[in-house]
Design a protein around this motif. Structure first.
Motif, PDB file in Angstrom:
ATOM      1  N   LYS A  70       0.803  -1.113  -0.124  1.00 58.95           N
ATOM      2  CA  LYS A  70       0.099   0.113   0.058  1.00 58.95           C
ATOM      3  C   LYS A  70       0.709   1.197  -0.004  1.00 58.95           C
ATOM      4  O   LYS A  70       0.584   2.160  -0.661  1.00 58.95           O
ATOM      5  N   TYR A  71       1.949   1.266   0.831  1.00 57.57           N
ATOM      6  CA  TYR A  71       2.824   2.336   0.889  1.00 57.57           C
ATOM      7  C   TYR A  71       4.192   2.653   0.094  1.00 57.57           C
ATOM      8  O   TYR A  71       4.697   3.557  -0.166  1.00 57.57           O
ATOM      9  N   ASN A  72       4.477   1.379  -0.647  1.00 51.10           N
ATOM     10  CA  ASN A  72       5.513   1.351  -1.545  1.00 51.10           C
ATOM     11  C   ASN A  72       5.262   1.138  -2.987  1.00 51.10           C
ATOM     12  O   ASN A  72       6.184   1.045  -3.983  1.00 51.10           O
TER      13      ASN A  72
END
Length: 149
Positions: A70-72
């Motif tokens: 989700k964040y990368n």
């Protein structure tokens, strides 16, 4: 989603096969009392909790991977990763959890065959929706409402 990528097609076909096999097993267990003749009956009675803990650990691992993605991962590639993970989670977690849960429902509940089968199918749909929702929320892909071919 209106994309026509090969990954979407392959994942949908694999998920369709998973659905067909799972529903076939549920129907066969419900109507033909296969659970009584299974050779794995003794193994499941002794270690069902261990199996569910292992499946839960695998599911938690996939949710952690989903949070990392989700964040990368960029937004356009996140959908591809979501589809792949959704298919793997269905294959490794949803189907075994459904079959084991249904197996114990059949042993402890003595309903008619049709009711047993309907309970198994409803249980599969509920478990599938819950895990799919959790995966979508973890990867921030909740905008996928209908992901048909």
């Amino acid at each position: 989603m209106n994309d026509k990528k090969l990954s979407k097609f392959v994942c949908r076909i694999i998920n369709l096969i998973i659905y067909i096999i799972t529903l076939f097993v549920i129907i066969m267990m419900g109507y033909f009392r296969i659970q009584e003749e299974l050779e794995i009956n003794n193994y499941l009675q002794d270690s069902w909790l261990r199996i569910l803990i292992i499946l839960a650990a695998i599911l938690i691992g996939f949710m952690i991977i989903a949070l990392i993605c989700k964040y990368n991962v960029s937004d356009d590639k996140r959908l591809f990763v979501y589809r792949i993970m959704d298919t793997i989670v269905r294959l490794l977690c949803t189907v075994p959890i459904t079959i084991i849960g249904y197996y114990y429902l059949l042993i402890h509940l003595q309903f008619e065959d049709l009711i047993n089968t309907l309970i198994g199918i409803v249980g599969f749909v509920i478990i599938n929706l819950i895990i799919r929702l959790a995966l979508q929320e973890s990867m921030n892909t909740t905008y996928i409402l209908h992901d048909e071919l």
